[in-house]
Design a protein around this motif. Structure first.
Motif, short mmCIF file in Angstrom:
data_model
loop_
_atom_site.label_atom_id
_atom_site.label_comp_id
_atom_site.label_asym_id
_atom_site.label_seq_id
_atom_site.Cartn_x
_atom_site.Cartn_y
_atom_site.Cartn_z
N ALA A 82 0.83 -1.21 0.00
CA ALA A 82 0.00 0.00 0.00
C ALA A 82 0.86 1.25 0.00
O ALA A 82 0.54 2.24 -0.67
N GLU A 83 1.96 1.23 0.74
CA GLU A 83 2.84 2.41 0.78
C GLU A 83 3.56 2.61 -0.54
O GLU A 83 3.71 3.74 -1.00
N VAL A 84 4.00 1.53 -1.18
CA VAL A 84 4.58 1.65 -2.52
C VAL A 84 3.57 2.29 -3.47
O VAL A 84 3.90 3.19 -4.26
N THR A 85 2.33 1.84 -3.38
CA THR A 85 1.26 2.40 -4.21
C THR A 85 1.05 3.88 -3.92
O THR A 85 0.89 4.70 -4.82
N ALA A 86 1.06 4.24 -2.64
CA ALA A 86 0.88 5.64 -2.26
C ALA A 86 2.02 6.50 -2.77
O ALA A 86 1.80 7.63 -3.24
N ILE A 87 3.23 5.99 -2.71
CA ILE A 87 4.40 6.74 -3.20
C ILE A 87 4.26 7.02 -4.69
O ILE A 87 4.47 8.14 -5.16
N LEU A 88 3.91 6.01 -5.46
CA LEU A 88 3.74 6.18 -6.90
C LEU A 88 2.56 7.08 -7.21
O LEU A 88 2.62 7.91 -8.13
N SER A 89 1.48 6.95 -6.44
CA SER A 89 0.28 7.75 -6.69
C SER A 89 0.49 9.21 -6.32
O SER A 89 -0.14 10.09 -6.92
N GLY A 110 -0.02 5.27 -10.36
CA GLY A 110 -0.28 4.52 -9.14
C GLY A 110 -1.44 3.56 -9.30
O GLY A 110 -1.46 2.49 -8.68
N GLN A 111 -2.42 3.93 -10.13
CA GLN A 111 -3.61 3.08 -10.28
C GLN A 111 -3.40 1.93 -11.25
O GLN A 111 -3.98 0.85 -11.08
N ILE A 112 -2.60 2.14 -12.27
CA ILE A 112 -2.48 1.13 -13.34
C ILE A 112 -2.14 -0.26 -12.80
O ILE A 112 -2.75 -1.25 -13.23
#
Length: 406
Positions: A82-89, A96-98
């Motif tokens: 989730a944090e990796v996703t948040a960083i990219l987003s 981040g969504q892809i």
């Protein structure tokens, strides 16, 4: 204008870096995010699809961080995912969504794939292959109904149907097609994206998440071998973490968008905004009402961050010790995280303009992309039903329904 996408031949010789630890995954995510952020506004404004950025993401090894250890991966904590996703987003809400569907598909494979399927498709993920979805449809009774069909055809199957919101499919090497079988059970079938009968139309025109490539996928007699079909319905006939993994990634996306809006708000108020006439201060950043409002948003972002981390650990526990109780705990925690991140994403993006003032609304700044991304992404599923699920559990002992939305 819509565009028909010509799909290239799947590259089975691709390789990707191997990430060895959760700490390395976070470092790699931050490094890529710093690069992606530089041109995020331009991509959104001109709708430039992030093909090069997605190639960089795939080559980095980040898309394989959830592969189980027994299949060669490091199986990161869902809090880290989730944090990796948040960083990219935070860098780019679309990028981040892809991969959200990519990770959902890998989790569904964990639950219901055969050992041979896991070895092959996890191996492709480790090599840097990307998985896109053909899931959602329009024109059905509810979002959980499907018209797409998987039909027996000789030794294998064929699939016919039409999908909308096919997030990530423009950048994918494999398409996971969700279709009902002859017993009305949901299945997930893997096909290379250049498979005959697959037509992808770049017609996504949402106000936000403009470069996710969430267009239409048309399936016309697509042939699928039996070895590529996963009985996805089984994952919802017993306790599981498919939905909670998918949802915590969505929470990470909203959290990242909130952080991006907050950072731009602070920067603008410090450097550009003027104080209100009656405030009695020299700079907008000295206005006590502005200071308090910034603090309020900051605290709520921190609370959402903590809730996402907590929920991630609950999902970890359920994956390691999967019971009815641990699965319910994971679903409820992730639902709470999704509520908080949805609400703070909307609040932070609104507050950006509230505090930064009229000058921040200039089109050339493109600060509205944060609000457009938040408003579009938070429409994926209604948080009012997450409140209902939590209340119904605590008040009436009704377990959350088993679905991809919880």
């Amino acid at each position: 204008m819509t565009k028909l996408i010509r799909l290239s031949t799947h590259d089975t010789d691709r390789t990707a870096d191997r990430i060895a630890s959760e700490e390395e995954a976070l470092i790699v995510a931050r490094t890529l995010a710093a690069e992606f952020a530089l041109t995020a506004s331009e991509r959104d404004r001109d709708r430039i699809l992030p093909h090069a950025e997605m190639d960089r993401l795939a080559a980095s090894g980040l898309l394989a961080i959830t592969v189980p250890a027994e299949y060669g991966g490091i199986d990161v904590s869902n809090a880290v995912l989730a944090e990796v996703t948040a960083i990219l987003s935070e860098a780019d809400g679309s990028i981040g969504q892809i991969p959200q569907n990519h990770f959902y598909i890998l989790e569904a494979l964990r639950h219901d794939g055969t050992d041979d399927q896991k070895r092959f498709y996890y191996g492709r993920a480790l090599a840097g292959d990307r998985f896109g979805n053909a899931l959602s449809e329009t024109g059905t009774k509810t979002v959980g109904h499907y018209n797409t069909r998987l039909t027996r055809d000789g030794a294998g199957f064929r699939i016919d149907g039409r999908k909308f919101y096919s997030t990530g499919v423009l950048f994918a090497d494999w398409i996971a097609i969700f279709a009902l079988d002859e017993d009305e059970k949901i299945t997930m079938s893997f096909v290379p994206r250049d498979t005959e009968g697959v037509e992808i139309v770049d017609d996504w025109d949402g106000i936000g998440q403009r470069t996710t490539g969430s267009g239409t996928t048309i399936l016309d007699g697509v042939r699928v071998p039996s070895s590529a079909v996963v009985r996805h319905h089984k994952g919802f006939e017993r306790p599981g973490t498919i939905g909670s993994v998918g949802q915590i990634i969505h929470a990470g996306i909203d959290l990242g968008i909130a952080r991006a809006a907050f950072a731009d708000m602070v920067r603008f108020v410090r450097t550009t905004s003027r104080p209100w006439t009656n405030s009695g201060v020299e700079r907008a950043s000295e206005d006590p009402l502005t200071i308090a409002r910034v603090g309020q948003v900051a605290i709520r972002i921190e609370a959402a961050t903590a809730m996402v981390d907590y929920a991630g650990r609950k999902v970890d526990h359920a994956q390691v010790d999967l019971t009815e109780e641990t699965a319910i705990a994971a679903s409820l925690a992730v639902a709470s995280a999704k509520v908080l991140t949805t609400e703070i994403a909307i609040e932070a993006t609104n507050t950006l303009f509230e505090l930064a003032g009229t000058a921040s609304a200039r089109e050339g700044l493109n600060l509205d992309r944060h609000w457009r991304n938040a408003r579009t992404h938070t429409l994926h599923d209604p948080v009012r039903w997450k409140y209902h699920v939590a209340g119904n559990y605590h008040l009436n002992d009704v377990a959350p329904p088993r679905s991809g939305a919880l």
